[in-house]
Design a protein around this motif. Structure first.
Motif, PDB file in Angstrom:
ATOM      1  N   ALA A 191       1.551   5.581   5.877  1.00 13.02           N
ATOM      2  CA  ALA A 191       1.968   4.581   6.862  1.00 13.02           C
ATOM      3  C   ALA A 191       1.025   4.530   8.055  1.00 13.02           C
ATOM      4  O   ALA A 191       0.944   3.507   8.744  1.00 13.02           O
ATOM      5  CB  ALA A 191       3.391   4.866   7.334  1.00 13.02           C
ATOM      6  N   SER A 192       0.309   5.607   8.308  1.00 14.53           N
ATOM      7  CA  SER A 192      -0.624   5.626   9.437  1.00 14.53           C
ATOM      8  C   SER A 192      -1.800   4.683   9.238  1.00 14.53           C
ATOM      9  O   SER A 192      -2.557   4.429  10.167  1.00 14.53           O
ATOM     10  CB  SER A 192      -1.145   7.049   9.670  1.00 14.53           C
ATOM     11  OG  SER A 192      -1.971   7.470   8.592  1.00 14.53           O
ATOM     12  N   ARG A 193      -1.940   4.142   8.050  1.00 17.00           N
ATOM     13  CA  ARG A 193      -3.052   3.215   7.760  1.00 17.00           C
ATOM     14  C   ARG A 193      -2.713   1.769   8.127  1.00 17.00           C
ATOM     15  O   ARG A 193      -3.571   0.897   8.056  1.00 17.00           O
ATOM     16  CB  ARG A 193      -3.434   3.247   6.278  1.00 17.00           C
ATOM     17  CG  ARG A 193      -3.467   4.601   5.616  1.00 17.00           C
ATOM     18  CD  ARG A 193      -4.419   5.588   6.251  1.00 17.00           C
ATOM     19  NE  ARG A 193      -4.740   6.643   5.306  1.00 17.00           N
ATOM     20  CZ  ARG A 193      -4.205   7.852   5.306  1.00 17.00           C
ATOM     21  NH1 ARG A 193      -3.328   8.184   6.247  1.00 17.00           N
ATOM     22  NH2 ARG A 193      -4.554   8.745   4.390  1.00 17.00           N
ATOM     23  N   ILE A 194      -1.465   1.533   8.488  1.00 16.45           N
ATOM     24  CA  ILE A 194      -1.027   0.168   8.782  1.00 16.45           C
ATOM     25  C   ILE A 194      -0.974  -0.015  10.292  1.00 16.45           C
ATOM     26  O   ILE A 194      -0.305   0.751  10.994  1.00 16.45           O
ATOM     27  CB  ILE A 194       0.352  -0.103   8.152  1.00 16.45           C
ATOM     28  CG1 ILE A 194       0.263   0.094   6.627  1.00 16.45           C
ATOM     29  CG2 ILE A 194       0.848  -1.512   8.486  1.00 16.45           C
ATOM     30  CD1 ILE A 194       1.604   0.069   5.933  1.00 16.45           C
ATOM     31  N   PRO A 195      -1.690  -1.002  10.837  1.00 10.12           N
ATOM     32  CA  PRO A 195      -1.740  -1.164  12.296  1.00 10.12           C
ATOM     33  C   PRO A 195      -0.350  -1.315  12.897  1.00 10.12           C
ATOM     34  O   PRO A 195       0.542  -1.937  12.308  1.00 10.12           O
ATOM     35  CB  PRO A 195      -2.559  -2.449  12.476  1.00 10.12           C
ATOM     36  CG  PRO A 195      -3.388  -2.556  11.239  1.00 10.12           C
ATOM     37  CD  PRO A 195      -2.528  -2.003  10.136  1.00 10.12           C
ATOM     38  N   HIS A 196      -0.173  -0.727  14.080  1.00 12.45           N
ATOM     39  CA  HIS A 196       1.101  -0.828  14.773  1.00 12.45           C
ATOM     40  C   HIS A 196       1.471  -2.291  15.007  1.00 12.45           C
ATOM     41  O   HIS A 196       0.613  -3.137  15.288  1.00 12.45           O
ATOM     42  CB  HIS A 196       1.045  -0.102  16.106  1.00 12.45           C
ATOM     43  CG  HIS A 196       0.904   1.383  15.956  1.00 12.45           C
ATOM     44  ND1 HIS A 196       1.842   2.161  15.316  1.00 12.45           N
ATOM     45  CD2 HIS A 196      -0.077   2.241  16.361  1.00 12.45           C
ATOM     46  CE1 HIS A 196       1.455   3.417  15.329  1.00 12.45           C
ATOM     47  NE2 HIS A 196       0.302   3.494  15.954  1.00 12.45           N
ATOM     48  N   GLY A 197       2.755  -2.565  14.879  1.00 12.16           N
ATOM     49  CA  GLY A 197       3.230  -3.934  15.043  1.00 12.16           C
ATOM     50  C   GLY A 197       3.288  -4.701  13.742  1.00 12.16           C
ATOM     51  O   GLY A 197       3.880  -5.785  13.694  1.00 12.16           O
ATOM     52  N   HIS A 198       2.689  -4.153  12.688  1.00  8.11           N
ATOM     53  CA  HIS A 198       2.757  -4.772  11.358  1.00  8.11           C
ATOM     54  C   HIS A 198       3.728  -3.959  10.507  1.00  8.11           C
ATOM     55  O   HIS A 198       3.654  -2.731  10.470  1.00  8.11           O
ATOM     56  CB  HIS A 198       1.368  -4.811  10.709  1.00  8.11           C
ATOM     57  CG  HIS A 198       0.404  -5.697  11.421  1.00  8.11           C
ATOM     58  ND1 HIS A 198       0.070  -6.957  10.969  1.00  8.11           N
ATOM     59  CD2 HIS A 198      -0.298  -5.507  12.571  1.00  8.11           C
ATOM     60  CE1 HIS A 198      -0.798  -7.505  11.812  1.00  8.11           C
ATOM     61  NE2 HIS A 198      -1.033  -6.643  12.787  1.00  8.11           N
ATOM     62  N   GLU A 199       4.618  -4.641   9.838  1.00  4.83           N
ATOM     63  CA  GLU A 199       5.688  -3.965   9.112  1.00  4.83           C
ATOM     64  C   GLU A 199       5.156  -3.025   8.036  1.00  4.83           C
ATOM     65  O   GLU A 199       4.214  -3.357   7.309  1.00  4.83           O
ATOM     66  CB  GLU A 199       6.625  -4.987   8.465  1.00  4.83           C
ATOM     67  CG  GLU A 199       7.830  -4.365   7.784  1.00  4.83           C
ATOM     68  CD  GLU A 199       8.749  -5.393   7.153  1.00  4.83           C
ATOM     69  OE1 GLU A 199       9.848  -4.997   6.709  1.00  4.83           O
ATOM     70  OE2 GLU A 199       8.383  -6.578   7.107  1.00  4.83           O
ATOM     71  N   VAL A 200       5.768  -1.863   7.938  1.00  5.11           N
ATOM     72  CA  VAL A 200       5.464  -0.925   6.864  1.00  5.11           C
ATOM     73  C   VAL A 200       6.289  -1.316   5.643  1.00  5.11           C
ATOM     74  O   VAL A 200       7.515  -1.394   5.714  1.00  5.11           O
ATOM     75  CB  VAL A 200       5.789   0.525   7.274  1.00  5.11           C
ATOM     76  CG1 VAL A 200       5.539   1.470   6.102  1.00  5.11           C
ATOM     77  CG2 VAL A 200       4.964   0.938   8.478  1.00  5.11           C
ATOM     78  N   THR A 201       5.625  -1.572   4.529  1.00  6.03           N
ATOM     79  CA  THR A 201       6.317  -1.897   3.283  1.00  6.03           C
ATOM     80  C   THR A 201       5.798  -1.007   2.167  1.00  6.03           C
ATOM     81  O   THR A 201       4.679  -0.486   2.233  1.00  6.03           O
ATOM     82  CB  THR A 201       6.103  -3.369   2.876  1.00  6.03           C
ATOM     83  OG1 THR A 201       4.716  -3.569   2.534  1.00  6.03           O
ATOM     84  CG2 THR A 201       6.489  -4.322   4.007  1.00  6.03           C
ATOM     85  N   GLU A 202       6.601  -0.850   1.133  1.00  2.94           N
ATOM     86  CA  GLU A 202       6.177  -0.038  -0.008  1.00  2.94           C
ATOM     87  C   GLU A 202       4.957  -0.654  -0.691  1.00  2.94           C
ATOM     88  O   GLU A 202       4.098   0.072  -1.204  1.00  2.94           O
ATOM     89  CB  GLU A 202       7.328   0.125  -0.996  1.00  2.94           C
ATOM     90  CG  GLU A 202       8.477   0.974  -0.457  1.00  2.94           C
ATOM     91  CD  GLU A 202       9.514   1.300  -1.510  1.00  2.94           C
ATOM     92  OE1 GLU A 202       9.148   1.345  -2.705  1.00  2.94           O
ATOM     93  OE2 GLU A 202      10.689   1.524  -1.145  1.00  2.94           O
ATOM     94  N   GLU A 203       4.870  -1.979  -0.704  1.00  4.36           N
ATOM     95  CA  GLU A 203       3.718  -2.646  -1.325  1.00  4.36           C
ATOM     96  C   GLU A 203       2.421  -2.282  -0.601  1.00  4.36           C
ATOM     97  O   GLU A 203       1.402  -1.959  -1.232  1.00  4.36           O
ATOM     98  CB  GLU A 203       3.911  -4.161  -1.307  1.00  4.36           C
ATOM     99  CG  GLU A 203       2.735  -4.928  -1.931  1.00  4.36           C
ATOM    100  CD  GLU A 203       2.905  -6.433  -1.840  1.00  4.36           C
ATOM    101  OE1 GLU A 203       2.068  -7.146  -2.436  1.00  4.36           O
ATOM    102  OE2 GLU A 203       3.850  -6.899  -1.174  1.00  4.36           O
ATOM    103  N   LYS A 204       2.450  -2.316   0.715  1.00  2.00           N
ATOM    104  CA  LYS A 204       1.249  -1.967   1.478  1.00  2.00           C
ATOM    105  C   LYS A 204       0.867  -0.512   1.262  1.00  2.00           C
ATOM    106  O   LYS A 204      -0.315  -0.177   1.104  1.00  2.00           O
ATOM    107  CB  LYS A 204       1.479  -2.234   2.967  1.00  2.00           C
ATOM    108  CG  LYS A 204       1.603  -3.701   3.342  1.00  2.00           C
ATOM    109  CD  LYS A 204       1.899  -3.851   4.834  1.00  2.00           C
ATOM    110  CE  LYS A 204       2.095  -5.295   5.235  1.00  2.00           C
ATOM    111  NZ  LYS A 204       2.447  -5.423   6.679  1.00  2.00           N
ATOM    112  N   LEU A 205       1.865   0.367   1.252  1.00  5.93           N
ATOM    113  CA  LEU A 205       1.592   1.787   1.041  1.00  5.93           C
ATOM    114  C   LEU A 205       0.953   2.013  -0.325  1.00  5.93           C
ATOM    115  O   LEU A 205       0.012   2.815  -0.462  1.00  5.93           O
ATOM    116  CB  LEU A 205       2.884   2.596   1.162  1.00  5.93           C
ATOM    117  CG  LEU A 205       3.583   2.569   2.521  1.00  5.93           C
ATOM    118  CD1 LEU A 205       4.923   3.295   2.449  1.00  5.93           C
ATOM    119  CD2 LEU A 205       2.711   3.184   3.610  1.00  5.93           C
ATOM    120  N   ALA A 206       1.437   1.302  -1.332  1.00  7.99           N
ATOM    121  CA  ALA A 206       0.883   1.444  -2.681  1.00  7.99           C
ATOM    122  C   ALA A 206      -0.554   0.937  -2.742  1.00  7.99           C
ATOM    123  O   ALA A 206      -1.401   1.524  -3.436  1.00  7.99           O
ATOM    124  CB  ALA A 206       1.757   0.691  -3.682  1.00  7.99           C
TER     125      ALA A 206
END
Length: 284
Positions: free
Chosen positions: A187-202
């Motif tokens: 999750a630390s790879r996703i810029p703050h303010g942008h929703e964390v989703t399982e798709e992005k993590l994958a």
């Protein structure tokens, strides 16, 4: 296989940590497999014995499968039992919203899952986690607040061990992760303010796995929608431009669902996204 007897050179560090472990009862160690939690687990196993130590690993989509497997192998090397618990931080609004305090909601979810039922079933007298003295001085570690709220011990920090000290302890026990680079959750790879989703993590996990398989010693794939911004050690960035390597990276990025893949010329920047926001808010 028994845990190796530690080298004498780190004896004073091990003794300092041991002084902050419970005198009686069983200790649960919140365990990720990184050098901090692995070193704490090793000291606890060495000091208290195998029957009085339990590694507790939180498993969720933010934990890469490769990191999970390595953590299990490292615990086996240490000779500690591992309890894997499923956490659902992605169901927590504060975590999904992904502000600078995201880690608070993640740690809070983990510590809440180590509930009375787990404590009773495994006869735990206390729970500890691997914060070191360097982490304790950082402003971008909101997970520490969750640990405080749940009464979780921090023996490494209380003993004054810096990150360098922790690595010295890991080497003293000959731990396989002694020189392992830091591996923050996906999750630390996703810029703050942008929703964390399982798709992005994958997506992030898939491309980082390719980079590992291509021989890069460390990487961060920052998720910017269609763009994968890849951070690599500065002395390894030139390899990414080699024709076949570049093609392999591009193909992996495409399979993961990115349209573009780019290499950040600044190299790996630990905590940079969080620190930039805290600075803008005047929190530093």
């Amino acid at each position: 296989m028994p845990l190796p007897q530690p080298a004498d050179a780190a004896g004073h560090l091990i003794d300092a940590v041991a002084a902050h472990l419970p005198d009686e009862g069983r200790l649960g160690v919140a365990y990720s497999g990184g050098v901090d939690s692995a070193s704490l687990l090793a000291v606890a196993r060495h000091t208290l014995g195998p029957e009085r130590v339990l590694a507790i690993m939180a498993v969720s989509p933010s934990l890469a499968a490769r990191e999970r497997a390595l953590a299990v192998d490292t615990a086996a090397f240490i000779g500690a039992e591992v309890l894997q618990i499923t956490t659902r931080e992605q169901d927590v609004d504060g975590y999904r919203d992904n502000d600078v305090d995201r880690c608070y909601f993640c740690k809070n979810e983990m510590f809440e899952r180590i509930d009375a039922a787990v404590i009773d079933e495994h006869d735990l007298a206390a729970v500890a986690y691997g914060e070191n003295a360097d982490d304790a001085r950082r402003i971008d570690r909101p997970g520490a607040r969750a640990a405080t709220e749940h009464g979780v011990l921090r023996p490494l920090a209380d003993a004054g061990l810096t990150k360098a000290d922790v690595r010295a302890v890991a080497r003293a026990f000959d731990l396989p992760v002694a020189d392992k680079p830091a591996a923050p959750c996906l999750a630390s790879r996703i810029p703050h303010g942008h929703e964390v989703t399982e798709e992005k993590l994958a997506q992030v996990e898939a491309l980082e796995l390719t980079l590992y398989q291509l021989g890069f010693s460390d990487s961060r794939v920052r998720h910017h929608g269609e763009i994968a911004r890849i951070e690599l050690p500065t002395d390894e960035m030139a390899r990414a431009a080699e024709p076949q390597i570049a093609r392999d990276i591009e193909a992996s990025a495409t399979r993961a669902g990115f349209t573009y893949a780019t290499v950040d010329l600044r190299g790996i920047q630990s905590g940079a996204m969080t620190l930039s926001i805290l600075n803008a808010r005047g929190s530093l």
